[in-house]
Design a protein around this motif. Structure first.
Motif, PDB file in Angstrom:
ATOM      1  N   ASN A  19       0.745  -1.331  -0.167  1.00  0.00           N
ATOM      2  CA  ASN A  19       0.119  -0.043   0.048  1.00  0.00           C
ATOM      3  C   ASN A  19       0.854   1.314   0.156  1.00  0.00           C
ATOM      4  OD1 ASN A  19      -2.993  -0.924   0.440  1.00  0.00           O
ATOM      5  ND2 ASN A  19      -1.546  -2.014   1.857  1.00  0.00           N
ATOM      6  N   PRO A  21       2.568   4.246  -1.219  1.00  0.00           N
ATOM      7  CA  PRO A  21       2.772   5.094  -2.595  1.00  0.00           C
ATOM      8  C   PRO A  21       4.078   5.380  -2.709  1.00  0.00           C
ATOM      9  CG  PRO A  21       1.033   5.964  -1.076  1.00  0.00           C
ATOM     10  CD  PRO A  21       1.667   5.194  -0.167  1.00  0.00           C
ATOM     11  N   ALA A  24       4.847   9.006  -2.097  1.00  0.00           N
ATOM     12  CA  ALA A  24       4.197   9.660  -0.907  1.00  0.00           C
ATOM     13  C   ALA A  24       5.217  10.587  -0.425  1.00  0.00           C
ATOM     14  CB  ALA A  24       4.239   8.483   0.181  1.00  0.00           C
ATOM     15  N   ASP A  81      -0.768  11.530   2.627  1.00  0.00           N
ATOM     16  CA  ASP A  81      -0.912  10.483   1.708  1.00  0.00           C
ATOM     17  C   ASP A  81      -1.590   9.203   2.300  1.00  0.00           C
ATOM     18  OD1 ASP A  81      -0.161  12.099  -0.639  1.00  0.00           O
ATOM     19  OD2 ASP A  81       1.906  11.967   0.454  1.00  0.00           O
TER      20      ASP A  81
END
Length: 234
Positions: A19, A21, A24, A81
């Motif tokens: 998960n 990013p 981020a 984020d």
């Protein structure tokens, strides 16, 4: 390391790996025994100097520092984020009870500010209905001088038992949150409609926030007793 502890680590690592990013810039780090491994995994990322981490309380602040991550504040970075946090109990629709560690307001603030909120926990936190596994009551943060009134109000709403959380052996008197407030633990039994109950409690004068987290999490990762990892998705 026990099988449960190993599963917690696997769940946390998988949650980060699946998960996080790549681009981020701001990451929320929660608290709890499983989040220890979330912070550990994020601390292993090659690009950890490219983002800042926002804590939900004292423990998570220490996790961020101990893993060599950049520490920021929600005041500096109000848009997050992704956030990772634990839970005291999780229902199949990903509604949660949080606040056993007395950080519920800052935890909800970070979760609500995040584009994506991921829960990591162990198998003991899974429940068909909120209030069935976590029987200590829903944590509710309140303004200190409102405690007597709010206790009465909660009983009128149907709470079977309401306790002002005490500091125990370590402190004479009530627990004081990071926001200098008191905590109540209100036992409503099975919570069939967490959003409705949250709204009713939140409307009471003196209540700062409830430990009912509704419509916030997108996915939950659980370390299982057999050493495996299971997931629930919204």
């Amino acid at each position: 390391m026990s099988s449960v502890e190993s599963a917690k680590k696997l769940a946390a690592y998988r949650a980060v790996d699946e998960n996080f990013p790549p681009a981020a810039k701001v990451v929320g780090i929660g608290s709890g025994s499983t989040v220890i491994y979330v912070a550990e995994r994020i601390g292993q990322l090659d690009n950890k100097s490219d983002f800042v981490c926002i804590p939900t309380g004292f423990q998570s602040q220490q996790l961020i520092i101990d893993n060599g991550l950049r520490l920021g504040t929600i005041e500096q970075f109000p848009h997050i984020d992704i956030a990772f946090d634990g839970a005291d109990e999780v229902a199949p629709n990903l509604d949660c009870i949080k606040g056993g560690g007395a950080c519920l307001f800052q935890e909800k603030l970070v979760a609500a500010a995040a584009d994506k909120f991921i829960v990591v926990a162990d198998y003991r936190k899974k429940s068909e209905v909120l209030g069935r596994q976590w029987t200590q009551g829903i944590p509710i943060e309140i303004v200190p001088n409102a405690y007597a009134k709010v206790i009465n109000d909660l009983k009128k709403l149907g709470a079977k038992k309401v306790d002002l959380r005490s500091g125990g052996k370590a402190k004479a008197g009530p627990v004081i949150t990071d926001n200098h407030n008191f905590l109540l633990d209100a036992d409503f039994g099975d919570v069939k409609d967490a959003k409705k109950l949250h709204d009713e409690i939140k409307a009471l004068v003196g209540v700062v926030e409830t430990g009912l987290f509704t419509d916030l999490a997108q996915k939950a990762y659980f370390g299982e007793e057999n050493g495996e990892v299971s997931t629930w998705t919204k």
